[in-house]
Design a protein around this motif. Structure first.
Motif, PDB file in Angstrom:
ATOM      1  N   LEU A 167       0.830  -1.199   0.000  1.00 26.73           N
ATOM      2  CA  LEU A 167       0.000   0.000   0.000  1.00 26.73           C
ATOM      3  C   LEU A 167       0.869   1.255   0.000  1.00 26.73           C
ATOM      4  O   LEU A 167       0.575   2.231  -0.701  1.00 26.73           O
ATOM      5  N   VAL A 168       1.928   1.216   0.782  1.00 26.52           N
ATOM      6  CA  VAL A 168       2.865   2.346   0.820  1.00 26.52           C
ATOM      7  C   VAL A 168       3.492   2.562  -0.552  1.00 26.52           C
ATOM      8  O   VAL A 168       3.631   3.700  -1.020  1.00 26.52           O
TER       9      VAL A 168
ATOM     10  N   ALA B  45       2.231   1.766  -3.485  1.00 29.76           N
ATOM     11  CA  ALA B  45       1.229   2.285  -4.418  1.00 29.76           C
ATOM     12  C   ALA B  45       0.966   3.768  -4.191  1.00 29.76           C
ATOM     13  O   ALA B  45       1.011   4.589  -5.127  1.00 29.76           O
ATOM     14  N   PHE B  46       0.676   4.152  -2.947  1.00 25.55           N
ATOM     15  CA  PHE B  46       0.369   5.550  -2.665  1.00 25.55           C
ATOM     16  C   PHE B  46       1.623   6.428  -2.776  1.00 25.55           C
ATOM     17  O   PHE B  46       1.524   7.617  -3.102  1.00 25.55           O
TER      18      PHE B  46
ATOM     19  N   TYR C  84       4.079   6.055  -5.025  1.00 32.20           N
ATOM     20  CA  TYR C  84       4.279   6.370  -6.437  1.00 32.20           C
ATOM     21  C   TYR C  84       3.192   7.319  -6.945  1.00 32.20           C
ATOM     22  O   TYR C  84       3.437   8.139  -7.838  1.00 32.20           O
ATOM     23  N   LEU C  85       1.991   7.203  -6.388  1.00 32.63           N
ATOM     24  CA  LEU C  85       0.925   8.131  -6.766  1.00 32.63           C
ATOM     25  C   LEU C  85       1.317   9.556  -6.385  1.00 32.63           C
ATOM     26  O   LEU C  85       1.169  10.490  -7.182  1.00 32.63           O
ATOM     27  N   LEU C  86       1.846   9.722  -5.177  1.00 37.45           N
ATOM     28  CA  LEU C  86       2.321  11.047  -4.752  1.00 37.45           C
ATOM     29  C   LEU C  86       3.528  11.485  -5.566  1.00 37.45           C
ATOM     30  O   LEU C  86       3.670  12.669  -5.907  1.00 37.45           O
TER      31      LEU C  86
ATOM     32  N   VAL D 113       5.463   8.732   2.375  1.00 40.50           N
ATOM     33  CA  VAL D 113       4.236   7.987   2.686  1.00 40.50           C
ATOM     34  C   VAL D 113       4.533   6.932   3.751  1.00 40.50           C
ATOM     35  O   VAL D 113       3.744   6.725   4.684  1.00 40.50           O
TER      36      VAL D 113
END
Length: 530
Positions: free
Chosen positions: A18-19, A21-22, A24-26, A44
């Motif tokens: 989850l870290v 994924a979020f 790379y989104l940031l 994150v």
């Protein structure tokens, strides 16, 4: 919220991804050309670690990620790294990097007394200012605590943005002249023989008259396309298909031979046709082009080899790698035999030897365990620097017997980025609680120290490189990218200059700079970390 915290704490592996994924989104958020990229994973992870302190995965997960990252870097850049050590340009570039690292290291150590910061925080500031994840791991391992992660996290953002700002200001103030880059693709031209001095000459004699980096791929003789036989006697109106790494080479060849005659050869595919095949068979990978023997007794002509985004002339000593695309001329009836010989599978772009990876990484980790006597300090092990050095050597030799140490660029990038991401996520989650506490205590001071250390690293490289060594601006940007090490900085340097020289400088500098950063934090931790 309590349910979320409990879930994250009970499922550390799920939390890790989850870290990722979020993070790379940031990291994809772009503000006027600036983005954190993979570094956003760390921030994150720090937040999640602060929110759910018991959600951290086992430290071995992060160690494995960093080991993959360093090994892949060494394997890819080994050849360029050792070339840079012996070439005049490479020696200047490495000297520049060394000067920058010495000044930055001195500034970091001076700030320890000047600002009264903990040694761990200072070593983290040094690693974060240079965006060096391997140096962060070495500092934490040497000190036995997570203090360096605090300094690293506080200074990492400016470690990315600072060099970009310096390069932009230097470009704006000095307005350097940058040579137009050469095309990465080979150029082709069909040229009709109009020069009377060439009538009756053998094709082999004409080839020696052409400029370097120029080859004859095919000949149209007496109305029929043929392979470039050196014994072929040229006559008026024969057409030569010339390949060259530069447009200037083609133009010079045209002046020697005659005049352009586009379409004369490529429009007739009855005798010769052009095919591109993937090199995916182990029997051909690692073999020089001059040693290739396609069975069947038919003629063929190698025209080009595409590796990554670049086209290479088919020199006899060019060694094929997995994922290379080989362009050749051959009669269409023999196309299937050519495909069978090379393999022609797209899987070759991701094929790698797990035997080589296993043996190479094991050897590198063993080298990292060898104790080295350091006067006044006792014995010091190289740690992950030993792994990187071993990978550089293996990447330079490329193969040993039947073992292929190299891997396709696409596979290398996937493993490298995955390893770095996993390490940042694991370290960030583990350090979250302590980071929040330390940042509240001395956050602004850490950021200011990071700016000081970064400027001590980048400015000497830019000033000495351009003023003293008088290196081209794009080469200096490559050194800056290599000594700081962040891909976002390299990407910006490439966009700013529009040439490939930053990539070359990065490849020559980054591995050695990484080793120097690791050794610096290990020695500093041994002296001041007590």
């Amino acid at each position: 919220m309590e349910y979320v915290i409990a879930l994250l704490s009970q499922q550390p592996l799920m939390t890790l991804f989850l870290v990722v994924a979020f993070g790379y989104l940031l990291g994809e958020v772009n503000i006027k050309g600036f983005s954190l990229g993979a570094g956003a994973v760390l921030f994150v992870a720090l937040f999640v670690g602060w929110l759910a302190p018991k959600s951290a995965p086992a430290p071995l997960v992060g160690t494995l990620g960093l080991a993959l990252f360093l090994y892949c870097v060494g394997i890819q850049y080994g050849k360029l790294f050792f070339t840079g050590l012996v070439s005049p340009t490479g020696r200047k570039a490495n000297l520049l990097a060394l000067i920058g690292l010495i000044v930055a290291g001195a500034a970091a150590l001076a700030s320890m007394n000047l600002f009264g910061l903990k040694p761990g925080y200072v070593l983290g500031v040094f690693a974060g200012s240079g965006t060096s994840t391997p140096a962060l791991q070495a500092a934490m391992s040497s000190l036995g605590n997570s203090d360096p992660a605090v300094g690293y996290s506080a200074t990492y953002p400016f470690g990315v943005a600072g060099p970009i700002l310096v390069m932009y200001l230097a470009f704006f103030l000095f307005k350097p002249k940058i040579e137009v880059p050469k095309s990465a693709a080979l150029d082709f031209m069909e040229i009709a023989v109009r020069n009377p001095d060439l009538f009756g000459k053998k094709l082999g004699d004409v080839l020696h008259m052409l400029p370097s980096q120029t080859e004859i791929a095919a000949v149209r003789h007496e109305g029929r396309n043929k392979f470039p036989d050196p014994a072929l006697v040229l006559g008026p109106d024969d057409v030569l298909m010339i390949t060259s790494a530069t447009e200037a080479g083609l133009e010079e060849a045209r002046k020697i031979i005659g005049e352009a005659a586009p379409g004369k050869i490529v429009m007739d595919r009855s005798a010769l046709d052009y095919f591109r095949v993937f090199a995916s068979k182990r029997a051909v990978v690692g073999t020089a082009l001059g040693d290739l023997k396609i069975p069947g007794g038919f003629d063929y002509q190698l025209v080009q080899v595409t590796r990554g985004d670049s086209d290479l002339l088919p020199r006899r000593d060019l060694i094929l790698e997995f994922g290379d695309r080989v362009g050749l001329l051959v009669n269409r009836a023999n196309a299937q035999a050519v495909r069978a010989f090379f393999g022609d599978s797209i899987k070759g772009t991701a094929d790698l030897s797990y035997i080589s990876i296993g043996l190479g990484m094991a050897l590198g980790l063993l080298v990292g365990l060898i104790p080295l006597p350091i006067p006044g300090l006792g014995k010091l092990t190289l740690g992950f620097a030993g792994l990187l050095l071993t990978a550089l050597v293996l990447g330079y030799f490329r193969r040993s017997g039947g073992l292929h140490w190299t891997m396709p660029l696409s596979a290398n990038l996937v493993l490298r980025n995955l390893g770095l991401t996993i390490f940042l996520a694991q370290v960030g989650i583990s350090c979250g609680p302590k980071f929040a506490e330390a940042l509240a205590e001395s956050g602004f001071l850490l950021v200011f120290d990071g700016v000081l250390v970064l400027m001590s690293l980048v400015l000497p490289v830019m000033i000495i490189g351009m003023v003293v060594f008088k290196l081209p601006f794009d080469e200096v940007c490559g050194v800056v990218g290599g000594v700081t090490g962040n891909p976002a900085i390299l990407m910006y340097a490439g966009k700013l200059t529009g040439t490939e020289k930053p990539d070359v400088g990065y490849a020559m500098i980054f591995p050695g700079a990484t080793v120097m950063k690791i050794l610096f934090v290990q020695i500093a931790a041994a002296i001041w970390g007590g």
